[in-house]
Design a protein around this motif. Sequence first.
Motif, PDB file in Angstrom:
ATOM      1  N   LYS A  35     -46.308   2.527 -17.554  1.00 28.63           N
ATOM      2  CA  LYS A  35     -45.377   3.654 -17.481  1.00 28.63           C
ATOM      3  C   LYS A  35     -45.922   4.874 -18.213  1.00 28.63           C
ATOM      4  N   SER A  36     -47.223   5.058 -18.075  1.00 30.27           N
ATOM      5  CA  SER A  36     -47.893   6.174 -18.739  1.00 30.27           C
ATOM      6  C   SER A  36     -48.770   6.897 -17.725  1.00 30.27           C
ATOM      7  N   LEU A  37     -49.063   8.158 -17.999  1.00 34.13           N
ATOM      8  CA  LEU A  37     -50.061   8.845 -17.199  1.00 34.13           C
ATOM      9  C   LEU A  37     -51.393   8.126 -17.350  1.00 34.13           C
ATOM     10  N   THR A  38     -52.129   8.028 -16.260  1.00 40.99           N
ATOM     11  CA  THR A  38     -53.465   7.457 -16.290  1.00 40.99           C
ATOM     12  C   THR A  38     -54.395   8.479 -15.631  1.00 40.99           C
ATOM     13  N   ARG A  39     -55.467   8.796 -16.321  1.00 43.20           N
ATOM     14  CA  ARG A  39     -56.405   9.807 -15.821  1.00 43.20           C
ATOM     15  C   ARG A  39     -57.428   9.144 -14.925  1.00 43.20           C
ATOM     16  N   PHE A  40     -57.684   9.734 -13.764  1.00 41.59           N
ATOM     17  CA  PHE A  40     -58.752   9.211 -12.899  1.00 41.59           C
ATOM     18  C   PHE A  40     -59.754  10.314 -12.579  1.00 41.59           C
ATOM     19  N   THR A  41     -60.989   9.899 -12.346  1.00 42.27           N
ATOM     20  CA  THR A  41     -62.052  10.860 -12.012  1.00 42.27           C
ATOM     21  C   THR A  41     -62.986  10.250 -10.965  1.00 42.27           C
ATOM     22  N   ILE A  42     -63.639  11.108 -10.219  1.00 39.53           N
ATOM     23  CA  ILE A  42     -64.714  10.659  -9.310  1.00 39.53           C
ATOM     24  C   ILE A  42     -65.599  11.877  -9.007  1.00 39.53           C
ATOM     25  N   PRO A  43     -66.914  11.686  -9.043  1.00 39.01           N
ATOM     26  CA  PRO A  43     -67.795  12.824  -8.726  1.00 39.01           C
ATOM     27  C   PRO A  43     -67.860  13.087  -7.223  1.00 39.01           C
ATOM     28  N   TRP A  44     -68.000  14.363  -6.892  1.00 36.44           N
ATOM     29  CA  TRP A  44     -67.978  14.763  -5.470  1.00 36.44           C
ATOM     30  C   TRP A  44     -69.007  15.861  -5.232  1.00 36.44           C
ATOM     31  N   ARG A  45     -69.766  15.684  -4.176  1.00 37.61           N
ATOM     32  CA  ARG A  45     -70.705  16.728  -3.763  1.00 37.61           C
ATOM     33  C   ARG A  45     -70.136  17.384  -2.509  1.00 37.61           C
ATOM     34  N   TRP A  46     -69.645  18.607  -2.687  1.00 39.03           N
ATOM     35  CA  TRP A  46     -69.023  19.317  -1.550  1.00 39.03           C
ATOM     36  C   TRP A  46     -70.110  19.917  -0.682  1.00 39.03           C
ATOM     37  N   ASN A  47     -70.019  19.667   0.630  1.00 40.06           N
ATOM     38  CA  ASN A  47     -71.053  20.193   1.512  1.00 40.06           C
ATOM     39  C   ASN A  47     -70.705  21.578   2.071  1.00 40.06           C
ATOM     40  N   GLY A  48     -69.610  22.129   1.569  1.00 40.69           N
ATOM     41  CA  GLY A  48     -69.270  23.494   1.964  1.00 40.69           C
ATOM     42  C   GLY A  48     -68.412  23.594   3.210  1.00 40.69           C
ATOM     43  N   SER A  49     -68.092  22.469   3.813  1.00 40.72           N
ATOM     44  CA  SER A  49     -67.271  22.530   5.030  1.00 40.72           C
ATOM     45  C   SER A  49     -65.803  22.285   4.698  1.00 40.72           C
ATOM     46  N   GLU A  50     -64.961  22.663   5.648  1.00 40.10           N
ATOM     47  CA  GLU A  50     -63.527  22.508   5.493  1.00 40.10           C
ATOM     48  C   GLU A  50     -63.169  21.023   5.436  1.00 40.10           C
ATOM     49  N   THR A  51     -62.303  20.654   4.473  1.00 38.72           N
ATOM     50  CA  THR A  51     -61.897  19.248   4.394  1.00 38.72           C
ATOM     51  C   THR A  51     -60.561  19.117   3.660  1.00 38.72           C
ATOM     52  N   VAL A  52     -60.102  17.875   3.520  1.00 39.04           N
ATOM     53  CA  VAL A  52     -58.842  17.602   2.809  1.00 39.04           C
ATOM     54  C   VAL A  52     -59.095  16.508   1.786  1.00 39.04           C
ATOM     55  N   LEU A  53     -58.669  16.777   0.523  1.00 32.45           N
ATOM     56  CA  LEU A  53     -58.793  15.795  -0.551  1.00 32.45           C
ATOM     57  C   LEU A  53     -57.459  15.078  -0.738  1.00 32.45           C
ATOM     58  N   LEU A  54     -57.528  13.763  -0.930  1.00 38.23           N
ATOM     59  CA  LEU A  54     -56.314  12.954  -1.121  1.00 38.23           C
ATOM     60  C   LEU A  54     -56.530  11.978  -2.266  1.00 38.23           C
ATOM     61  N   SER A  55     -55.443  11.555  -2.906  1.00 43.04           N
ATOM     62  CA  SER A  55     -55.513  10.434  -3.849  1.00 43.04           C
ATOM     63  C   SER A  55     -54.337   9.513  -3.575  1.00 43.04           C
ATOM     64  N   ARG A  56     -54.572   8.221  -3.759  1.00 39.85           N
ATOM     65  CA  ARG A  56     -53.557   7.210  -3.442  1.00 39.85           C
ATOM     66  C   ARG A  56     -53.566   6.162  -4.556  1.00 39.85           C
ATOM     67  N   ALA A  57     -52.431   6.030  -5.250  1.00 44.54           N
ATOM     68  CA  ALA A  57     -52.362   5.121  -6.400  1.00 44.54           C
ATOM     69  C   ALA A  57     -51.694   3.805  -6.020  1.00 44.54           C
ATOM     70  N   THR A  58     -52.122   2.747  -6.691  1.00 44.20           N
ATOM     71  CA  THR A  58     -51.505   1.423  -6.576  1.00 44.20           C
ATOM     72  C   THR A  58     -51.200   0.942  -7.988  1.00 44.20           C
ATOM     73  N   ASP A  59     -50.002   0.369  -8.195  1.00 43.61           N
ATOM     74  CA  ASP A  59     -49.688  -0.107  -9.554  1.00 43.61           C
ATOM     75  C   ASP A  59     -49.847  -1.622  -9.656  1.00 43.61           C
ATOM     76  N   GLU A  60     -49.578  -2.154 -10.851  1.00 42.26           N
ATOM     77  CA  GLU A  60     -49.854  -3.571 -11.089  1.00 42.26           C
ATOM     78  C   GLU A  60     -48.905  -4.494 -10.324  1.00 42.26           C
ATOM     79  N   LEU A  61     -47.784  -3.949  -9.820  1.00 44.91           N
ATOM     80  CA  LEU A  61     -46.914  -4.762  -8.975  1.00 44.91           C
ATOM     81  C   LEU A  61     -47.350  -4.719  -7.518  1.00 44.91           C
TER      82      LEU A  61
END
Lengths: 227, 433
Positions: free
Chosen positions: B366-392
Amino acid sequence: MVDRIRLTTLSTESISAVVLMRKSVCTTSLFRTLLLGLFLWGMQSTLLFADGAAEWLMTDLGQPLSKAEIERYEITIFPDGTNLPDGQGAAAQGKVLYQNQCAMCHGKSGIEGPAARLAGSDGWFSFEDPLRVLRIKEYPILLISVGSMWPYATTIFDYIRRAMPHHAPKSLHNDEAYALTAYILYMNDQLEESSTLDKQSILEITMPGKARSVSAKEQITNLVEQP
Amino acid sequence: MRKAFLKTAAGNGLLDRRSFLQSGIALSTSFSLGAFAAPVSDLNTAPNSSIAASFPEWMKTPGRADTEYGQPSIYEKQVQRHLQKSAPEASLFSIWHTPIENQRGIITPSGLHFTVNHNGIPDIDPQQHVLMIHGLVDKPLKFDVESLMRYPMVSVIHFLECAGNTATNAVSLSPLDQSAQELSGQMSGSEWAGIPLKYLLKETGLKANAKWVIAEGADGGSHSRSIPLDKLQDDAMVALYQNGERIRPSQGYPMRLFVPGWEGNLNVKWLHRLEVTDQPAYTKDESGLYSDILDDGRIQRFSFHMDVKSLITRPSGKQLLPEKKGFYEISGLAWSGYGKIKQVEVSADGGKTWAPAHLEGPILPKSLTRFTIPWRWNGSETVLLSRATDELGRVQPTRDQWRDQYASYSFNHYNGIQAWHIARDGIVENCYG
């Protein structure tokens, strides 16, 4: 002379009762250290433990709360009528009070806003509302109407008495709170304008929101009780 | 740059999280060196010159004195809470959003913590404030602040989120160009310290038919909510401290109820009365505003949990990616009112492929959890998404999946996947995936 800060940590006499719990709910090492500290401190006066280890020292600094004090503050009205005060008010009286004290925020007929809508089943983003686009732009958090959603009329009385009018909460008499409740019910076709409301008749109102209600409580109870 | 070491994690440039360390890639080569970029001179070595010319002003004068209570740098003045325009302060029903895109880590500075006030902020004299517990108890008791300060306390790190957070994305027919703060800033993380409520309920004792507690604040509107007793006995606390100092007035000074993982409105500020009962009171907020309207028109009440949710805070709405084809660290926040975050997946191609992000510790329930991932953008149009799953095993739904459950105008408890559109010019904008 130096002003001394009054210490607010535990003193030996404040550990007057010790309740020993077998299960420690907090397992952080910090809390264990604190418990150990308390335990050692407690040893100076009263050593209390079970099976060789005190796991919980319970402070009991609560003061008795008298019946008179409770009555002064227990303003919550329950759907079964608990805590409803004596008094009465008519919708017609409520109309006058409403125009003087409420209309500036809730609108002339309870649907204009900007504060919560009181009447109408059209709710929040009514498609019939000619000013819909303007309202969404201007007031996207206009609240869903009392007449549409609220399941019990007792809540109208409760909230008016504790919180309204917004600039002078708790200033209305019980009779006035009954009168305004009656007027809001009249706005929603739940009462005649000539009707009077009191602690008996308010319980006879069946709000439209009640039949639509469903509780998520059963699900959450099961989840909470999981080990 | 040794590209051979870059390990791809998913489509469109998502990299394995160890890529930064292994390859030694530079995030950017174009940042300004500022004062230190002055041309090298030989002044330092000449006998008739001082070294002053090499250094910026602040290295050549004594600094100023400190103050009793520190403030952020004058260069960080833009990091402020945002007042939701629909709730003008004049109405006293105010909603202030946390600048979550400026935050790193999992703790929100107390002064930036989101706040929703239904009838303004009272200034309560702690010497006159009393917490009362009565109703279905063996011994009705009152506690003054000084007494409560003598109780053993616990401290916990939890998120707090308003039931109406991200309501715009729940109900707006088209995505509005808003920042992470404007969209989802009714959510913050703090360390809260105080007294587990079960200590105090142990002291009053409870009648066998006790099932609910009506919690009430000492504000002008006497804000009140009905809360199941079993939850309060489980992990709720009377919180006296936030982030190491006494709770601020806008968070409930001198004390608030803290109910981990459940909607913000239940965490009654300026707490002064707990009435133990066998029934809920159907208070104003549980009668209308904090209910969900289901797709069949039924009104769902008492849906308390804030469900599993995440969003990328960097890059996010209203930001600009300064360098085309550059390396960026994607960073965001995930949380669940049901427990710990187990996994956050990120997509850089609008959901075609996903890669697990790195979860920074500590990962707390029940706390904020920080996530990170490195990304190399190729300069084209795109959409970024994140999807979380919990321990249940609860998985964050898409916006469409979320909306399928509710009426089109139901806006509480929204936890749909946040999509950020990246335009070719680097402009980041809220979108619906």
